[in-house]
Design a protein around this motif. Structure first.
Motif, PDB file in Angstrom:
ATOM      1  N   ASP B 107      31.059  23.556 -27.292  1.00 38.81           N
ATOM      2  CA  ASP B 107      30.771  24.897 -26.490  1.00 38.81           C
ATOM      3  C   ASP B 107      31.976  25.525 -25.781  1.00 38.81           C
ATOM      4  OD1 ASP B 107      28.699  25.735 -27.768  1.00 38.81           O
ATOM      5  OD2 ASP B 107      27.625  25.771 -25.999  1.00 38.81           O
ATOM      6  N   ARG B 108      33.106  24.667 -25.761  1.00 36.35           N
ATOM      7  CA  ARG B 108      34.085  24.679 -24.856  1.00 36.35           C
ATOM      8  C   ARG B 108      35.178  26.226 -25.335  1.00 36.35           C
ATOM      9  NH1 ARG B 108      38.215  20.718 -23.296  1.00 36.35           N
ATOM     10  NH2 ARG B 108      37.564  20.004 -25.446  1.00 36.35           N
ATOM     11  N   VAL B 161      28.938  23.078 -19.555  1.00 35.64           N
ATOM     12  CA  VAL B 161      30.026  23.213 -20.404  1.00 35.64           C
ATOM     13  C   VAL B 161      31.324  22.251 -20.225  1.00 35.64           C
ATOM     14  CG1 VAL B 161      31.567  24.457 -22.010  1.00 35.64           C
ATOM     15  CG2 VAL B 161      29.272  25.309 -21.441  1.00 35.64           C
ATOM     16  N   SER B 165      30.333  17.886 -23.504  1.00 32.72           N
ATOM     17  CA  SER B 165      29.027  18.573 -23.778  1.00 32.72           C
ATOM     18  C   SER B 165      28.996  18.689 -25.407  1.00 32.72           C
ATOM     19  CB  SER B 165      28.911  20.003 -23.053  1.00 32.72           C
ATOM     20  OG  SER B 165      29.891  20.576 -23.573  1.00 32.72           O
ATOM     21  N   TRP B 184      25.776  32.208 -22.300  1.00 34.61           N
ATOM     22  CA  TRP B 184      26.535  31.313 -21.494  1.00 34.61           C
ATOM     23  C   TRP B 184      26.644  31.900 -19.996  1.00 34.61           C
ATOM     24  CZ3 TRP B 184      27.538  32.118 -26.475  1.00 34.61           C
ATOM     25  CH2 TRP B 184      27.469  31.100 -27.294  1.00 34.61           C
TER      26      TRP B 184
END
Lengths: 185, 187
Positions: B107-108, B161, B165, B184
């Motif tokens: 998810d970065r 995050v 993760s 987010w």
């Protein structure tokens, strides 16, 4: 192995010219019934499980057709199809069962190369997913459905990526590929 | 705004599960509006699902956005995960039907601090798929699935995050629709 395991239709000058033209234009071609020999059976007990979540989850094993990939007649055919000479870099067998996949960054960072994938999948019509995806550095995309006995030939450059789409848990059977990479001589 | 306990579970990476998050009576109309939105199918090597457009500014979701974007709530989330102040959030709705999935990723993306997903389908069974799975890591590399979070109706899952993760959504194999609102918090 027969004198030339490449079916004669694909050795005809007109066919080779068409392959060459399509490859130059689209960078990927799928050649039905490329191989004259009976398709080999995958090895029993020789496959290793590769579990790299986020990169690839599959089974791999020693190549079934290493003699084929090294044949001078194949090297000559590739040279005529691409206008360039290539050396075999690596080859192996890959199997993608339900839940398996590879992702596009699997081959990231590689330079100019050819991917040859002989499709040994049995009954691809019962698969959900498992097709080949190409993503090119210029933003173009291509997908190729599985076809038993077909040769997938892709000319890839820096930043071009390929992968095998996630195979659904609802699928019956598995994707079976004999893959070889060639690099510039 | 309802008061919820934020208990951070540290392993395999910091995450929180808040059950019974929304006051359903208060947002019943919003959920009905959400279900009627246009969901666009999307496919890539990493995923297969359908999603709406970005809904962060949708006036029809004032109650939902109020619950998730309430300043006091955001401050508590930031404190729980030890992040910089959470200045904004984005959100969209996602539907997974039979055969849909989301493969492992971390998810970065620049600016993302905390990921969240609010599950909005009643009665999903484990055999239907659709669970959120969390991986352990060696360095930044995903290892094995070590936790499975069932998509329980009206539960909110949040996680920090980070390079650790790594998570995925298990393929939906039942003849169901798995609806979430997901987004987010940004720093």
């Amino acid at each position: 192995m027969a004198e030339s395991p490449i079916v004669s239709a694909w050795r005809e000058p007109a066919a080779l010219a068409a392959v060459s033209e399509q490859l130059a234009r689209e960078r990927v071609v799928q050649l039905s019934g490329f191989f004259t020999e009976p398709l080999p059976e995958p090895p029993a007990g020789q496959l290793a499980r590769e579990e790299r979540p986020g990169f690839a989850v599959r089974e791999t094993g020693p190549p079934l057709l290493v003699d084929f990939w090294r044949l001078p007649v194949l090297a000559e055919w590739l040279a005529r199809a691409t206008g360039t000479r290539w050396d075999l870099r690596d080859c192996r067998y890959e199997r993608y069962g339900p839940g398996d996949y590879s992702l596009l960054h699997d081959a990231e960072g590689e330079g100019e190369r050819l991917l040859l994938a002989l499709d040994l999948t049995r009954r691809p019509q019962v698969l959900l997913g498992g097709f080949h995806i190409f993503s090119f550095a210029d933003g173009a995309q291509a997908t190729c459905e599985r076809e038993t006995g077909a040769l997938l030939l892709a000319r890839l450059g820096a930043g071009d990526l390929d992968c095998v789409r996630y195979v659904s848990q609802l699928s019956h059977g598995a994707v079976r590929l004999e893959c070889a990479h060639f690099e510039l001589s | 705004m309802r008061s919820h306990n934020i208990e951070v579970i540290p392993e395999p990476f910091p995450h929180v599960v808040v059950r019974d998050f929304l006051d359903l009576d208060a947002v019943a109309g919003e959920l009905e509006w959400l279900a009627g939105q246009e969901f666009e199918p999307g496919e890539a090597d990493l995923f297969s699902h359908s999603s709406t457009r970005e809904l962060g500014a949708a006036s029809q979701l004032a109650g939902l956005r109020g619950a998730l974007g309430d300043p006091a709530w955001r401050s508590r989330v930031a404190a729980a995960f030890d992040t910089p102040p959470l200045r904004s959030l984005d959100l969209a709705a996602y539907v997974y039907v039979q055969g849909d999935f989301l493969l492992p990723h971390d998810d970065r993306v620049e600016g993302r601090q905390v990921a969240w997903s609010l599950h909005l389908t009643r009665g999903l069974r484990e055999q239907d798929g659709g669970a959120l799975e969390l991986f352990d890591t060696a360095g930044d590399v995903a290892g094995r699935v070590v936790k499975r979070i069932a998509p329980e109706f009206n539960s909110l899952v949040l996680f920090r995050v980070s390079p650790q993760s790594w998570h995925q959504v298990v393929e939906v194999v039942g003849e169901v629709q798995r609806l979430t609102v997901t987004g987010w918090y940004h720093g």
